[in-house]
Design a protein around this motif. Structure first.
Motif, PDB file in Angstrom:
ATOM      1  N   THR A   1      12.502 -22.301  -3.048  1.00  6.54           N
ATOM      2  CA  THR A   1      12.888 -23.663  -3.408  1.00  6.54           C
ATOM      3  C   THR A   1      14.097 -24.118  -2.600  1.00  6.54           C
ATOM      4  OG1 THR A   1      12.030 -23.388  -5.649  1.00  6.54           O
ATOM      5  CG2 THR A   1      13.635 -25.139  -5.297  1.00  6.54           C
ATOM      6  N   ALA A   2      15.112 -23.272  -2.527  1.00  2.54           N
ATOM      7  CA  ALA A   2      16.350 -23.637  -1.839  1.00  2.54           C
ATOM      8  C   ALA A   2      16.134 -23.817  -0.336  1.00  2.54           C
ATOM      9  CB  ALA A   2      17.412 -22.570  -2.087  1.00  2.54           C
ATOM     10  N   MET A   3      15.281 -22.981   0.263  1.00  5.39           N
ATOM     11  CA  MET A   3      15.118 -22.987   1.722  1.00  5.39           C
ATOM     12  C   MET A   3      14.017 -23.919   2.215  1.00  5.39           C
ATOM     13  SD  MET A   3      15.508 -18.919   2.501  1.00  5.39           S
ATOM     14  CE  MET A   3      15.420 -19.200   4.270  1.00  5.39           C
ATOM     15  N   PHE A   4      12.910 -23.976   1.446  1.00  6.00           N
ATOM     16  CA  PHE A   4      11.745 -24.716   1.929  1.00  6.00           C
ATOM     17  C   PHE A   4      11.384 -25.922   1.076  1.00  6.00           C
ATOM     18  CE2 PHE A   4      11.020 -20.129   2.934  1.00  6.00           C
ATOM     19  CZ  PHE A   4      11.200 -20.204   4.310  1.00  6.00           C
TER      20      PHE A   4
ATOM     21  N   GLU B   1       8.324 -23.018   9.042  1.00  2.00           N
ATOM     22  CA  GLU B   1       8.392 -23.177  10.495  1.00  2.00           C
ATOM     23  C   GLU B   1       8.571 -21.818  11.153  1.00  2.00           C
ATOM     24  OE1 GLU B   1      11.460 -25.922  11.436  1.00  2.00           O
ATOM     25  OE2 GLU B   1      10.504 -27.623  10.436  1.00  2.00           O
ATOM     26  N   GLY B   2       8.126 -21.721  12.403  1.00  2.00           N
ATOM     27  CA  GLY B   2       8.253 -20.459  13.124  1.00  2.00           C
ATOM     28  C   GLY B   2       7.190 -19.472  12.691  1.00  2.00           C
TER      29      GLY B   2
ATOM     30  N   VAL C   1       9.951 -14.671   6.601  1.00  2.00           N
ATOM     31  CA  VAL C   1      10.240 -13.574   5.682  1.00  2.00           C
ATOM     32  C   VAL C   1      11.667 -13.083   5.885  1.00  2.00           C
ATOM     33  CG1 VAL C   1       9.655 -11.202   5.049  1.00  2.00           C
ATOM     34  CG2 VAL C   1       7.828 -12.867   5.473  1.00  2.00           C
ATOM     35  N   ASP C   2      12.070 -12.930   7.128  1.00  2.00           N
ATOM     36  CA  ASP C   2      13.439 -12.489   7.429  1.00  2.00           C
ATOM     37  C   ASP C   2      14.462 -13.441   6.819  1.00  2.00           C
ATOM     38  OD1 ASP C   2      12.549 -10.310   8.868  1.00  2.00           O
ATOM     39  OD2 ASP C   2      12.827 -11.228  10.836  1.00  2.00           O
ATOM     40  N   ALA C   3      14.190 -14.739   6.905  1.00  2.00           N
ATOM     41  CA  ALA C   3      15.127 -15.737   6.383  1.00  2.00           C
ATOM     42  C   ALA C   3      15.275 -15.609   4.870  1.00  2.00           C
ATOM     43  CB  ALA C   3      14.660 -17.137   6.760  1.00  2.00           C
ATOM     44  N   VAL C   4      14.155 -15.400   4.177  1.00  2.00           N
ATOM     45  CA  VAL C   4      14.211 -15.249   2.719  1.00  2.00           C
ATOM     46  C   VAL C   4      14.977 -13.989   2.339  1.00  2.00           C
ATOM     47  CG1 VAL C   4      12.836 -14.852   0.633  1.00  2.00           C
ATOM     48  CG2 VAL C   4      12.086 -16.547   2.318  1.00  2.00           C
ATOM     49  N   ILE C   5      14.698 -12.904   3.031  1.00  2.00           N
ATOM     50  CA  ILE C   5      15.367 -11.634   2.712  1.00  2.00           C
ATOM     51  C   ILE C   5      16.870 -11.730   2.999  1.00  2.00           C
ATOM     52  CG2 ILE C   5      15.488  -9.181   3.249  1.00  2.00           C
ATOM     53  CD1 ILE C   5      13.001 -10.201   1.629  1.00  2.00           C
TER      54      ILE C   5
END
Length: 382
Positions: free
Chosen positions: A269-272, A340-341, A347-351
């Motif tokens: 939610t926060a990122m996407f 995106e990407g 996945v890296d961004a979420v982790i």
């Protein structure tokens, strides 16, 4: 099964109950009414609130967004402080009510309000709150929890305090008549996962909690199957009451609770910008499969007692598939592709966010470390 349970929120349930606000708030209290984007001025709720508060001195603050941000809420905090507000009336769904809880606590704190979310300050006092619920989903109207987002850092965190438990909640199903279909679907899904986070753990012999959780889940199955007939007083009332009972503390008393689906879903939610409920539907099936070693017995219990499935060798997997079918039947996706990407980058961004927010080990068994979270997210992302 040792626990202490208390819920002092008074509930005014039914049609026309917004008028109850007139006597629920002390006549000499200065009231701050907090609401969202203005839909309450289109559906008649604002006029009912105005009438109910006709004998009170009150001011208002609007513009609380879905997944409320500290940037917006701090403006309401400043208003509450400068106007010496005695009572806060939240008029909206979970986001408005959560945001109002933050305002109520931060207004009586000399430091930065975000300290509350970062656990630098434990809330022990707050301006009294009342709630008029307009969107059934979170149960925030009768619990002591709140979730707030810091948009500057895309961080979504929560806090709990008995001090922000609303003194009363008005639940009038008529206010749901103008809600968009998407929000009703989100309410069904959100309530569903709230129940699961307290139920899909391990057997603990809590017959009342399990039985009530199963009854609530079956309610949601019936309401989802009858979604085409949602413009109905009974349908609205039953969703509103089921969503409230899903997270008022009762079914979670004396049993282990999970909430890892929420912790990971918050990052989506926060990122996407994924709707809160839909982020949960994306993460939950993958998390259940990953943690099936611990959740097998309760998944099998749910398969039989909620979905009515017959005993079988793969009953736990059949239950997960039935959960996915519940979501898909509401046109809610259980896999995420809107990033995106590359998948690895997403996945890296979420982790990285989970790590930054201190979610290094989560779950009722503390069995979901960062590597496990990565596996869950990777499985949930298309």
């Amino acid at each position: 099964m040792n626990f202490t349970y208390a819920n002092s929120a008074q509930i005014f349930f039914g049609q026309g109950q917004i008028a109850s606000v007139a006597t629920a708030i002390d006549a000499d209290a200065k009231v701050l009414v907090i609401y969202g984007g203005g839909s309450i001025k289109k559906n008649g709720v604002y006029d009912q609130v105005k009438e109910a508060l006709s004998g009170h001195k009150w001011i208002e603050f609007s513009g609380v967004e879905p997944n409320p941000t500290v940037e917006t809420l701090d403006k309401a905090v400043a208003l509450a402080k400068s106007e010496n507000v005695d009572f806060i009336l939240a008029v909206g769904g979970g986001s408005v009510i959560d945001g109002s809880k933050y305002v109520a606590a931060a207004a009586l704190y000399a430091g930065e309000g975000w300290d509350i979310l970062e656990r630098k300050y434990q809330v022990e006092k707050a301006i009294p709150i009342g709630a008029i619920l307009t969107l059934p989903a979170t149960g925030s109207e009768t619990n002591m929890g709140a979730v707030v987002t810091k948009s500057a850092t895309q961080t979504k965190l929560s806090f709990l305090s008995p001090a922000v438990l609303p003194r009363f909640a008005v639940l009038d199903p008529d206010v749901m008549k103008t809600l968009p279909e998407r929000q009703l679907v989100n309410g069904l899904v959100d309530a569903w996962v709230h129940i699961c986070e307290q139920y899909l753990t391990s057997p603990q012999g809590a017959m009342v909690q399990d039985g009530y959780a199963e009854a609530l889940l079956k309610n949601l199955l019936v309401l989802a199957a009858d979604f085409d007939n949602r413009d109905n007083d009974s349908w609205r009332a039953n969703l509103m009451w089921t969503a409230n009972q899903a997270l008022n503390g009762l079914i979670g008393s004396g049993v282990s609770q999970d909430w890892s689906t929420h912790m990971i879903g918050h990052e989506l939610t926060a990122m996407f910008g994924v709707d809160h409920a839909r982020s949960l539907a994306i993460i939950q099936p993958s998390l259940m499969r990953n943690q099936i070693k611990y959740k097998k017995a309760k998944l099998e219990q749910m398969a039989v007692n909620v979905f009515g499935l017959s005993e079988g060798e793969d009953l736990s997997e059949a239950c997960i598939q039935a959960i996915e079918a519940f979501y898909n039947g509401l046109d809610v996706q259980t896999s995420f592709a809107d990033y995106e990407g590359t998948k690895d980058e997403a996945v890296d961004a979420v982790i990285a966010k989970l790590q930054g927010n201190g979610m290094l080990v989560i779950g009722e068994n503390q069995s979901i470390d960062i590597a496990t979270s990565r596996a869950i997210v990777a499985q949930a992302f298309a």
